[in-house]
Design a protein around this motif. Sequence first.
Motif, mmCIF file in Angstrom:
data_model
loop_
_atom_site.group_PDB
_atom_site.id
_atom_site.type_symbol
_atom_site.label_atom_id
_atom_site.label_comp_id
_atom_site.label_asym_id
_atom_site.label_seq_id
_atom_site.Cartn_x
_atom_site.Cartn_y
_atom_site.Cartn_z
ATOM 1 N N LEU A 1 43.338 -54.551 33.535
ATOM 2 C CA LEU A 1 43.049 -54.993 32.168
ATOM 3 C C LEU A 1 42.235 -53.891 31.497
ATOM 4 N N ILE A 2 42.700 -53.443 30.325
ATOM 5 C CA ILE A 2 41.941 -52.414 29.596
ATOM 6 C C ILE A 2 41.098 -53.103 28.532
ATOM 7 N N LEU A 3 39.803 -52.764 28.515
ATOM 8 C CA LEU A 3 38.912 -53.304 27.488
ATOM 9 C C LEU A 3 38.554 -52.145 26.561
ATOM 10 N N SER A 4 38.973 -52.247 25.296
ATOM 11 C CA SER A 4 38.884 -51.107 24.390
ATOM 12 C C SER A 4 38.024 -51.461 23.180
ATOM 13 N N ASP A 5 37.074 -50.575 22.849
ATOM 14 C CA ASP A 5 36.220 -50.806 21.678
ATOM 15 C C ASP A 5 37.087 -50.798 20.406
ATOM 16 N N ALA A 6 36.729 -51.667 19.461
ATOM 17 C CA ALA A 6 37.542 -51.848 18.250
ATOM 18 C C ALA A 6 37.638 -50.583 17.401
ATOM 19 N N LEU A 7 36.699 -49.677 17.532
ATOM 20 C CA LEU A 7 36.750 -48.474 16.687
ATOM 21 C C LEU A 7 37.213 -47.236 17.440
ATOM 22 N N ASN A 8 37.835 -47.443 18.600
ATOM 23 C CA ASN A 8 38.289 -46.270 19.363
ATOM 24 C C ASN A 8 39.291 -45.431 18.567
ATOM 25 N N HIS A 9 39.266 -44.147 18.842
ATOM 26 C CA HIS A 9 40.131 -43.180 18.171
ATOM 27 C C HIS A 9 41.606 -43.420 18.510
ATOM 28 N N ASN A 10 42.464 -42.992 17.608
ATOM 29 C CA ASN A 10 43.903 -43.165 17.787
ATOM 30 C C ASN A 10 44.410 -42.631 19.136
ATOM 31 N N SER A 11 43.858 -41.547 19.626
ATOM 32 C CA SER A 11 44.332 -40.983 20.902
ATOM 33 C C SER A 11 44.053 -41.944 22.059
ATOM 34 N N MET A 12 42.962 -42.716 21.938
ATOM 35 C CA MET A 12 42.643 -43.689 22.982
ATOM 36 C C MET A 12 43.558 -44.902 22.836
ATOM 37 N N ILE A 13 43.794 -45.295 21.584
ATOM 38 C CA ILE A 13 44.685 -46.432 21.335
ATOM 39 C C ILE A 13 46.080 -46.119 21.885
ATOM 40 N N GLU A 14 46.529 -44.892 21.672
ATOM 41 C CA GLU A 14 47.852 -44.505 22.195
ATOM 42 C C GLU A 14 47.835 -44.469 23.724
ATOM 43 N N GLY A 15 46.712 -44.084 24.299
ATOM 44 C CA GLY A 15 46.583 -44.101 25.760
ATOM 45 C C GLY A 15 46.692 -45.526 26.286
ATOM 46 N N VAL A 16 46.040 -46.433 25.584
ATOM 47 C CA VAL A 16 46.065 -47.843 25.987
ATOM 48 C C VAL A 16 47.492 -48.381 25.869
ATOM 49 N N ARG A 17 48.146 -48.060 24.726
ATOM 50 C CA ARG A 17 49.524 -48.532 24.511
ATOM 51 C C ARG A 17 50.468 -47.999 25.576
ATOM 52 N N THR A 18 50.349 -46.712 25.839
ATOM 53 C CA THR A 18 51.268 -46.072 26.788
ATOM 54 C C THR A 18 51.087 -46.629 28.198
ATOM 55 N N ALA A 19 49.884 -47.096 28.489
ATOM 56 C CA ALA A 19 49.641 -47.662 29.822
ATOM 57 C C ALA A 19 50.512 -48.891 30.059
#
Length: 412
Positions: free
Chosen positions: A133-151
């Motif tokens: 389970l990935i827990l991601s801060d709401a203001l994370n940068h797009n590169s992190m969001i894409e990392g989360v999505r790609t996972a």
Amino acid sequence: MDYLAHFESTLHALKDERRYRVFATLERQAGRFPRATWNSPHGPRDIVIWCSNDYLGMGQHPAVVDAMCETARTTGAGAGGTRNISGTHRAIIALEDELADLHGKEAALVFTSGYVSNLAGISTIAKLLPNCLILSDALNHNSMIEGVRTAGRDKVIWRHNDLAHLEELLARAGSRPKLIVFESVYSMDGDVAPIAGICDLAERYNAMTYIDEVHAVGMYGPRGAGIAEREGLMDRIDVIEGTLAKAYGTLGGYIAGKRMVIDAVRSHAPGFIFTTALPPAIAAAATASIAHLKVSQAERAGQQVAVSATREALVAAGLQVMATDTHIVPVVVGDPDLCKQASDLLLEQYGIYIQPINYPTVPRGTERLRITPGPFHDQALVDELARAMVSVWQILGLPLGDSADTNAVPYN
Ligand code: PMP
């Protein structure tokens, strides 16, 4: 299908929403930062850049430029291949050793950008952990969001910097593997994560931690290793990610951590495996920059002086400056058109370049000018900036008051 008409309509949509990006063509001049030449429609103009992410001006530092030129001359321009196929040159190994030492970690791995580090690092770590389970801060940068999505793993978003919410989500997750991803300095608001609290929770709930220190490395901590270094927390974080393109003034990104984790990413991440390695000249320049900022305090001190002077001048002038404890000084406009106009007027009439920051980079209604003072912005430039902004604010009818340093920007 009329393909061209389709693309044209997507561009029209962006223009209608005032989200079409126009780039100013600039020529930076080594030795004269933050001055540059702007290729304006009326010919070249001398301007001052106030929004650079070459935060400390290391892109013009003689040690960095010399390392780049000398290495290119002796080793050639490119890496010659992916890391696996002849591209693992000596300079990149030296850079990885320097980075591991910087963060007090067993190993580091260099990517072609900070963006790719996050995309590859987060997605690969999460993919390797079954049912993570990935827990991601709401203001994370797009590169992190894409990392989360790609996972392709389950994810939950925790409210920005809200430890109680993070704990609630961790408690609900049970015993499955968990990866907490967050930044140290948030790039658009300039605020700082409660890193110690996040580490406490990660330890309590047995989660891995992944921090993006892109806007902190080089600038904070006694050796410039970032906010986690400043707060004595580096050894409590599993993976530290950073860039070589901002305070270090060059190009590339990296992750640092335990050898086993770094080796797993090295062995599985497509974004690392299937792309050409950074050129030796860039690796050598980055190493020179890191080595310099490990010992020199002058750039960090100079930056802090310029940040305080800028903040004080803008607040005294009645501009709405968001409260931050970092080198990022956002001035809120709150409207995309006005923000663009303010930026255009500053450039055209005063030779001051501050790119407008609009949706989707920041939420609608919080459009802003994001000012990043550095050691080369002296008091005369600061005064000039404050005067120019006041004039532009008056021309556009934007509010100017005896505003205190305020953080009154709503997010929702
Ligand atoms: N993380 C954050 C928080 C960023 O703001 C950025 C770039 N703006 C990146 C990662 C990507 O870094 P790079 O520019 O080295 O690709």
